[in-house]
Design a protein around this motif. Structure first.
Motif, mmCIF file in Angstrom:
data_model
loop_
_atom_site.group_PDB
_atom_site.id
_atom_site.type_symbol
_atom_site.label_atom_id
_atom_site.label_comp_id
_atom_site.label_asym_id
_atom_site.label_seq_id
_atom_site.Cartn_x
_atom_site.Cartn_y
_atom_site.Cartn_z
ATOM 1 N N UNK A 228 0.798 -1.227 0.000
ATOM 2 C CA UNK A 228 0.000 0.000 0.000
ATOM 3 C C UNK A 228 0.828 1.273 0.000
ATOM 4 N N UNK A 229 2.100 1.189 0.372
ATOM 5 C CA UNK A 229 2.940 2.387 0.394
ATOM 6 C C UNK A 229 3.699 2.607 -0.913
ATOM 7 N N UNK A 230 3.551 1.685 -1.864
ATOM 8 C CA UNK A 230 4.237 1.810 -3.146
ATOM 9 C C UNK A 230 3.501 2.724 -4.102
ATOM 10 N N UNK A 231 3.960 2.763 -5.351
ATOM 11 C CA UNK A 231 3.387 3.678 -6.325
ATOM 12 C C UNK A 231 1.932 3.402 -6.647
ATOM 13 N N UNK B 285 2.093 6.797 8.015
ATOM 14 C CA UNK B 285 1.869 7.452 6.722
ATOM 15 C C UNK B 285 0.615 6.900 6.051
ATOM 16 N N UNK B 286 0.385 5.589 6.172
ATOM 17 C CA UNK B 286 -0.814 4.995 5.567
ATOM 18 C C UNK B 286 -2.081 5.498 6.248
ATOM 19 N N UNK B 287 -2.048 5.572 7.579
ATOM 20 C CA UNK B 287 -3.235 6.070 8.296
ATOM 21 C C UNK B 287 -3.554 7.505 7.894
ATOM 22 N N UNK B 288 -2.525 8.331 7.801
ATOM 23 C CA UNK B 288 -2.761 9.735 7.448
ATOM 24 C C UNK B 288 -3.279 9.879 6.021
ATOM 25 N N UNK B 289 -2.998 8.897 5.167
ATOM 26 C CA UNK B 289 -3.469 8.966 3.782
ATOM 27 C C UNK B 289 -4.863 8.379 3.597
ATOM 28 N N UNK B 290 -5.384 7.693 4.626
ATOM 29 C CA UNK B 290 -6.747 7.179 4.529
ATOM 30 C C UNK B 290 -6.916 5.688 4.696
ATOM 31 N N UNK B 291 -5.837 4.966 5.044
ATOM 32 C CA UNK B 291 -5.956 3.528 5.273
ATOM 33 C C UNK B 291 -6.481 3.298 6.685
ATOM 34 N N UNK B 292 -7.660 2.696 6.791
ATOM 35 C CA UNK B 292 -8.280 2.473 8.108
ATOM 36 C C UNK B 292 -7.557 1.392 8.886
ATOM 37 N N UNK B 293 -7.049 0.378 8.159
ATOM 38 C CA UNK B 293 -6.469 -0.779 8.837
ATOM 39 C C UNK B 293 -5.130 -1.186 8.193
ATOM 40 N N UNK C 22 -1.524 5.473 -5.160
ATOM 41 C CA UNK C 22 -2.513 5.928 -6.140
ATOM 42 C C UNK C 22 -3.880 5.332 -5.832
ATOM 43 N N UNK C 23 -3.918 4.041 -5.502
ATOM 44 C CA UNK C 23 -5.189 3.375 -5.215
ATOM 45 C C UNK C 23 -5.855 3.962 -3.969
ATOM 46 N N UNK C 24 -5.062 4.268 -2.959
ATOM 47 C CA UNK C 24 -5.620 4.867 -1.743
ATOM 48 C C UNK C 24 -6.291 6.199 -2.070
ATOM 49 N N UNK D 220 -8.037 -1.609 3.721
ATOM 50 C CA UNK D 220 -7.018 -2.409 4.395
ATOM 51 C C UNK D 220 -5.753 -2.294 3.552
ATOM 52 N N UNK D 221 -4.599 -2.093 4.189
ATOM 53 C CA UNK D 221 -3.362 -1.954 3.435
ATOM 54 C C UNK D 221 -2.213 -2.682 4.090
ATOM 55 N N UNK D 222 -1.490 -3.504 3.333
ATOM 56 C CA UNK D 222 -0.328 -4.200 3.887
ATOM 57 C C UNK D 222 0.940 -3.392 3.602
ATOM 58 N N UNK D 223 1.773 -3.281 4.627
ATOM 59 C CA UNK D 223 3.059 -2.581 4.532
ATOM 60 C C UNK D 223 3.816 -2.850 5.817
ATOM 61 N N UNK D 224 5.121 -2.615 5.803
ATOM 62 C CA UNK D 224 5.913 -2.790 7.025
ATOM 63 C C UNK D 224 5.499 -1.749 8.061
ATOM 64 N N UNK D 225 5.698 -2.076 9.326
ATOM 65 C CA UNK D 225 5.214 -1.249 10.439
ATOM 66 C C UNK D 225 5.659 0.213 10.373
#
Length: 385
Positions: A183-186, A214-222, A190-192, A204-209
């Motif tokens: 989810x943190x890649x290109x 950064x994912x939460x601030x961009x809109x990933x709930x989980x 874009x998908x987020x 839901x987004x998979x990425x290292x801890x």
């Protein structure tokens, strides 16, 4: 088209003909330089296989434009190509590069819809990691007002891929749920952003801890740490029935997990095989494991499951210029409205292409990794987190 991740026959690559061959001296209106710098893949293998070399500048042929390149996108497919795992790249020595942005410097005969000085985005199968490129005019797309060259180089492959997966295949609608791998890649970023243009989408987004804030601030709930957690279990804890859409750039056993995570009427879109990439060089063990575990299902099984499986490869849409142009027009509108904005992780000069590739291959990036012909006057931030 990662590219986020993409396999040899299903990579995220740009739709376009092969790299144009060098031609005669530039015509009137072109830069006076007789040579330009290019990144050349000299053979398959590690980071050292990419070299900066001089090439003869050329003028555009009929129907082509010549573009002075200011920024280029690095995609996951480029990492696979370096290892010889991407069959849409011509054999070495070859100049890679599927997307770039720059300024039109000269027009070939018969070109009437572009002008010298136009700022454009360019899509091609390869050949764009150069200071000067000649491409068919139909493979250039005008940049929206206010967009930087770095943003323009970050938009085409990742955002076209994410848009078509979510809306053309996924039919994303309000109140649905989406699982985005890497989810943190290109493509992930874009998908987020595109998910956020639809009301009440649970992401839901998979990425290292370290990337979770950064994912939460961009809109990933989980956000889910795929390195320490079973992402299937984590999704089920929150949504026992699963999700409506899974974006699968991984391949292998992860595709089977994705299918099983779908709700009834859910859609799995597979667009890569990132699991093939385990080190600097091609791994026969990783290839065997990935293909052995590759998901397979027949039409009768699909009927009983009430689920859909789709395969997406931007690189196979060689002649779909009208379709690609339509998608880019929608993306341009979203950019102009402030609803999407390419996230740039880092900017690297051609001379540091090995560091740029390492940044992506070791999954340190949050957003897009960009290459530029020369180092900026003010050093760009290039953190190796």
């Amino acid at each position: 088209m990662s590219a986020e991740p993409a396999p040899a026959a299903a990579a995220t690559a740009a739709a376009a003909p092969p790299e144009p061959a060098p031609g005669p001296e530039p015509p009137a209106g072109a830069d006076e330089a007789a040579e330009h710098r290019a990144l050349v893949l000299t053979g398959f293998g590690g980071y050292e296989k990419l070299k900066v070399q001089s090439r003869r500048s050329s003028g555009p042929g009929p129907g082509e434009v010549s573009v002075r390149v200011h920024a280029c996108g690095l995609n996951f497919a480029d990492l696979l190509a370096r290892q010889g795992l991407y069959d849409r790249l011509p054999p070495p020595p070859v100049c890679p590069g599927m997307e770039c942005a720059g300024v039109v410097r000269a027009l070939g005969d018969g070109v009437h819809d572009r002008q010298v000085g136009d700022k454009v985005m360019v899509l091609a199968k390869s050949g764009l990691w150069q200071e000067v490129v000649n491409v068919p005019a139909r493979q250039t797309f005008l940049m929206p007002a206010g967009m930087s060259f770095e943003e323009a180089a970050a938009l085409p492959v990742n955002y076209i891929t994410a848009y078509m997966i979510l809306f053309d295949f996924g039919n994303l609608r309000p109140n649905q749920s989406v699982l985005i791998h890497m989810a943190a890649g290109g493509v992930g970023t874009a998908a987020i952003q595109l998910c956020k243009t639809v009301e009440n989408i649970t992401i839901f987004g998979t990425a290292s801890a370290p990337k979770h804030d950064a994912l939460r601030s961009s809109g990933v709930a989980h956000p889910i740490d795929y390195r320490t957690m079973d992402y299937v279990e984590e999704v089920r804890k929150i949504s026992p029935k699963g999700v409506d859409i899974v974006l699968d750039p991984l391949g292998g056993s992860d595709t089977s997990k994705a299918f099983n995570l779908l709700k009834p009427m859910g859609k799995l879109i597979t667009y890569g095989v990132a699991n093939l990439l385990t080190g600097q060089k091609k791994s026969l063990v990783a290839m065997a494991k990935t293909w052995w575990n590759q998901f397979s299902i027949n039409a009768l099984q699909l009927l009983h499951h009430n689920k859909a499986v789709c395969g997406y490869d931007l690189g196979s849409m060689d002649e779909e210029f009208e379709l690609i142009g339509c998608v880019l027009s929608k993306l341009d509108n979203l950019y102009s409205q402030g609803k999407i904005k390419p996230k740039i992780d880092s900017v690297w000069p051609f001379d540091q292409v090995a560091d740029a590739m390492r940044q992506m291959q070791e999954k340190k990036n949050v957003g897009k990794v960009i290459l530029v012909p020369e180092a900026p006057k003010e050093e760009s931030k290039k953190e190796e987190n």
